[in-house]
Design a protein around this motif. Structure first.
Motif, PDB file in Angstrom:
ATOM      1  N   HIS A  72       2.699  -3.653  10.243  1.00 48.79           N
ATOM      2  CA  HIS A  72       2.276  -2.498   9.468  1.00 48.79           C
ATOM      3  C   HIS A  72       1.061  -2.900   8.648  1.00 48.79           C
ATOM      4  O   HIS A  72       0.739  -4.077   8.531  1.00 48.79           O
ATOM      5  CB  HIS A  72       3.411  -1.940   8.594  1.00 48.79           C
ATOM      6  CG  HIS A  72       3.601  -2.605   7.278  1.00 48.79           C
ATOM      7  ND1 HIS A  72       4.294  -3.769   7.123  1.00 48.79           N
ATOM      8  CD2 HIS A  72       3.191  -2.245   6.045  1.00 48.79           C
ATOM      9  CE1 HIS A  72       4.319  -4.113   5.848  1.00 48.79           C
ATOM     10  NE2 HIS A  72       3.637  -3.195   5.167  1.00 48.79           N
ATOM     11  N   CYS A  74      -1.181  -1.825   4.905  1.00 47.94           N
ATOM     12  CA  CYS A  74      -1.006  -1.178   3.610  1.00 47.94           C
ATOM     13  C   CYS A  74      -2.358  -0.948   2.951  1.00 47.94           C
ATOM     14  O   CYS A  74      -3.213  -1.830   2.954  1.00 47.94           O
ATOM     15  CB  CYS A  74      -0.143  -2.063   2.722  1.00 47.94           C
ATOM     16  SG  CYS A  74       0.148  -1.367   1.083  1.00 47.94           S
ATOM     17  N   HIS A  87       0.895  10.175   0.643  1.00 51.49           N
ATOM     18  CA  HIS A  87       2.109  10.523   1.373  1.00 51.49           C
ATOM     19  C   HIS A  87       2.095  11.998   1.768  1.00 51.49           C
ATOM     20  O   HIS A  87       2.372  12.345   2.923  1.00 51.49           O
ATOM     21  CB  HIS A  87       3.333  10.184   0.523  1.00 51.49           C
ATOM     22  CG  HIS A  87       4.626  10.294   1.252  1.00 51.49           C
ATOM     23  ND1 HIS A  87       5.444  11.386   1.135  1.00 51.49           N
ATOM     24  CD2 HIS A  87       5.238   9.445   2.112  1.00 51.49           C
ATOM     25  CE1 HIS A  87       6.514  11.215   1.892  1.00 51.49           C
ATOM     26  NE2 HIS A  87       6.418  10.040   2.504  1.00 51.49           N
ATOM     27  N   ASP A  98       8.555   7.502   6.596  1.00 50.93           N
ATOM     28  CA  ASP A  98       9.251   6.243   6.880  1.00 50.93           C
ATOM     29  C   ASP A  98       9.627   5.545   5.574  1.00 50.93           C
ATOM     30  O   ASP A  98       9.882   4.355   5.556  1.00 50.93           O
ATOM     31  CB  ASP A  98       8.376   5.341   7.757  1.00 50.93           C
ATOM     32  CG  ASP A  98       9.185   4.400   8.639  1.00 50.93           C
ATOM     33  OD1 ASP A  98      10.339   4.730   8.974  1.00 50.93           O
ATOM     34  OD2 ASP A  98       8.665   3.324   8.979  1.00 50.93           O
ATOM     35  N   ARG A 104      10.020   0.067  -5.423  1.00 41.28           N
ATOM     36  CA  ARG A 104      10.781  -0.780  -4.502  1.00 41.28           C
ATOM     37  C   ARG A 104      11.097  -2.062  -5.276  1.00 41.28           C
ATOM     38  O   ARG A 104      10.323  -3.027  -5.231  1.00 41.28           O
ATOM     39  CB  ARG A 104       9.982  -1.114  -3.239  1.00 41.28           C
ATOM     40  CG  ARG A 104       9.491   0.071  -2.414  1.00 41.28           C
ATOM     41  CD  ARG A 104      10.655   0.749  -1.690  1.00 41.28           C
ATOM     42  NE  ARG A 104      10.256   1.660  -0.641  1.00 41.28           N
ATOM     43  CZ  ARG A 104       9.776   2.883  -0.838  1.00 41.28           C
ATOM     44  NH1 ARG A 104       9.539   3.341  -2.042  1.00 41.28           N
ATOM     45  NH2 ARG A 104       9.485   3.665   0.188  1.00 41.28           N
ATOM     46  N   TYR A 111       5.735  -2.678  -8.288  1.00 42.19           N
ATOM     47  CA  TYR A 111       5.467  -2.040  -7.003  1.00 42.19           C
ATOM     48  C   TYR A 111       5.908  -0.579  -6.971  1.00 42.19           C
ATOM     49  O   TYR A 111       7.029  -0.242  -7.329  1.00 42.19           O
ATOM     50  CB  TYR A 111       6.190  -2.791  -5.883  1.00 42.19           C
ATOM     51  CG  TYR A 111       5.917  -2.201  -4.514  1.00 42.19           C
ATOM     52  CD1 TYR A 111       4.906  -2.702  -3.720  1.00 42.19           C
ATOM     53  CD2 TYR A 111       6.653  -1.118  -4.048  1.00 42.19           C
ATOM     54  CE1 TYR A 111       4.639  -2.146  -2.478  1.00 42.19           C
ATOM     55  CE2 TYR A 111       6.382  -0.550  -2.816  1.00 42.19           C
ATOM     56  CZ  TYR A 111       5.379  -1.069  -2.042  1.00 42.19           C
ATOM     57  OH  TYR A 111       5.114  -0.510  -0.826  1.00 42.19           O
ATOM     58  N   GLY A 113       5.330   2.493  -3.936  1.00 41.21           N
ATOM     59  CA  GLY A 113       4.677   2.735  -2.655  1.00 41.21           C
ATOM     60  C   GLY A 113       5.435   3.686  -1.761  1.00 41.21           C
ATOM     61  O   GLY A 113       6.485   4.227  -2.123  1.00 41.21           O
ATOM     62  N   CYS A 114       4.868   3.883  -0.568  1.00 40.06           N
ATOM     63  CA  CYS A 114       5.471   4.755   0.438  1.00 40.06           C
ATOM     64  C   CYS A 114       5.108   4.242   1.827  1.00 40.06           C
ATOM     65  O   CYS A 114       4.161   3.458   1.980  1.00 40.06           O
ATOM     66  CB  CYS A 114       4.994   6.191   0.281  1.00 40.06           C
ATOM     67  SG  CYS A 114       3.244   6.428   0.675  1.00 40.06           S
ATOM     68  N   PHE A 115       5.853   4.695   2.814  1.00 38.70           N
ATOM     69  CA  PHE A 115       5.623   4.332   4.207  1.00 38.70           C
ATOM     70  C   PHE A 115       5.642   5.593   5.069  1.00 38.70           C
ATOM     71  O   PHE A 115       6.461   6.487   4.847  1.00 38.70           O
ATOM     72  CB  PHE A 115       6.723   3.394   4.722  1.00 38.70           C
ATOM     73  CG  PHE A 115       6.763   2.065   4.032  1.00 38.70           C
ATOM     74  CD1 PHE A 115       6.068   0.987   4.540  1.00 38.70           C
ATOM     75  CD2 PHE A 115       7.514   1.896   2.881  1.00 38.70           C
ATOM     76  CE1 PHE A 115       6.109  -0.242   3.919  1.00 38.70           C
ATOM     77  CE2 PHE A 115       7.570   0.658   2.244  1.00 38.70           C
ATOM     78  CZ  PHE A 115       6.862  -0.406   2.765  1.00 38.70           C
ATOM     79  N   LYS A 123       2.990   1.975  11.683  1.00 43.40           N
ATOM     80  CA  LYS A 123       3.599   2.029  10.359  1.00 43.40           C
ATOM     81  C   LYS A 123       2.506   1.777   9.321  1.00 43.40           C
ATOM     82  O   LYS A 123       1.814   0.769   9.360  1.00 43.40           O
ATOM     83  CB  LYS A 123       4.705   0.987  10.228  1.00 43.40           C
ATOM     84  CG  LYS A 123       5.508   1.119   8.944  1.00 43.40           C
ATOM     85  CD  LYS A 123       6.721   0.212   8.975  1.00 43.40           C
ATOM     86  CE  LYS A 123       7.610   0.449   7.774  1.00 43.40           C
ATOM     87  NZ  LYS A 123       8.841  -0.346   7.864  1.00 43.40           N
ATOM     88  N   GLU A 125       1.433   2.004   5.099  1.00 43.64           N
ATOM     89  CA  GLU A 125       1.937   1.968   3.726  1.00 43.64           C
ATOM     90  C   GLU A 125       0.780   2.216   2.763  1.00 43.64           C
ATOM     91  O   GLU A 125      -0.358   1.857   3.034  1.00 43.64           O
ATOM     92  CB  GLU A 125       2.534   0.579   3.472  1.00 43.64           C
ATOM     93  CG  GLU A 125       3.014   0.307   2.080  1.00 43.64           C
ATOM     94  CD  GLU A 125       3.507  -1.133   1.902  1.00 43.64           C
ATOM     95  OE1 GLU A 125       4.044  -1.416   0.819  1.00 43.64           O
ATOM     96  OE2 GLU A 125       3.360  -1.967   2.816  1.00 43.64           O
ATOM     97  N   HIS A 127       0.342   1.586  -1.555  1.00 43.28           N
ATOM     98  CA  HIS A 127       1.067   1.141  -2.735  1.00 43.28           C
ATOM     99  C   HIS A 127       0.150   0.974  -3.935  1.00 43.28           C
ATOM    100  O   HIS A 127      -1.054   0.778  -3.803  1.00 43.28           O
ATOM    101  CB  HIS A 127       1.845  -0.147  -2.455  1.00 43.28           C
ATOM    102  CG  HIS A 127       1.108  -1.395  -2.809  1.00 43.28           C
ATOM    103  ND1 HIS A 127       0.054  -1.867  -2.088  1.00 43.28           N
ATOM    104  CD2 HIS A 127       1.282  -2.258  -3.831  1.00 43.28           C
ATOM    105  CE1 HIS A 127      -0.394  -2.989  -2.639  1.00 43.28           C
ATOM    106  NE2 HIS A 127       0.328  -3.239  -3.703  1.00 43.28           N
TER     107      HIS A 127
END
Length: 139
Positions: A72, A74, A87, A98, A104, A111, A113-115, A123, A125, A127
């Motif tokens: 992935h 980021c 997002h 995801d 997190r 941190y 964030g999102c996925f 994938k 991310e 953040h």
């Protein structure tokens, strides 16, 4: 702005099987993070804030693009709101969720964030690292 590149990597490239769709997706989702197209070619586009750090392209060998398992990438956001906007833009532009935006704790108190999975299945991310909450000790 300094001409010195602050990145640890030169760039990351991802393949797509639908170039127009992928470019439209990344045009939409990178804008909330302050990124823009830096270079534009017939089968490749580079994004960044100042330097071409993220490339979307058709595979140069002519074979279909595939998604790496466990891979992935980021993007750095400048605020929690930018993560949220990324997002929302991603879902609106055809991504699948995801991992909704939020803290997190496993990644450290700073941190947020999102996925998402982009339309090709990569994938992705975004953040924000809130330095007011401390650092990641021992990293």
């Amino acid at each position: 702005m300094s001409d010195e590149n602050p990145s640890i990597l030169s760039h990351v490239s991802i393949g797509t099987n639908d170039f127009a769709r992928a470019v439209a997706f990344y045009d939409a989702v990178l804008t909330p993070l302050g990124c823009r197209r830096v270079l534009d070619f017939p089968n490749a586009v580079a994004y960044g804030r100042q330097f071409p750090e993220f490339w979307v392209q058709t595979p140069i060998d002519g074979k279909p693009a595939t998604v790496g398992n466990g891979t992935h990438f980021c993007f750095i956001a400048t605020s929690k709101q930018a993560v949220d906007a990324f997002h929302q833009a991603a879902l609106k532009a055809g991504a699948t969720d995801d991992g909704a935006p939020g803290p997190r704790p496993l990644y450290g108190p700073p941190y947020y964030g999102c996925f998402v999975r982009d339309p090709d299945g990569h994938k992705v991310e975004a953040h924000f690292w809130d330095t007011s909450l401390g650092g990641h000790e021992g990293a």
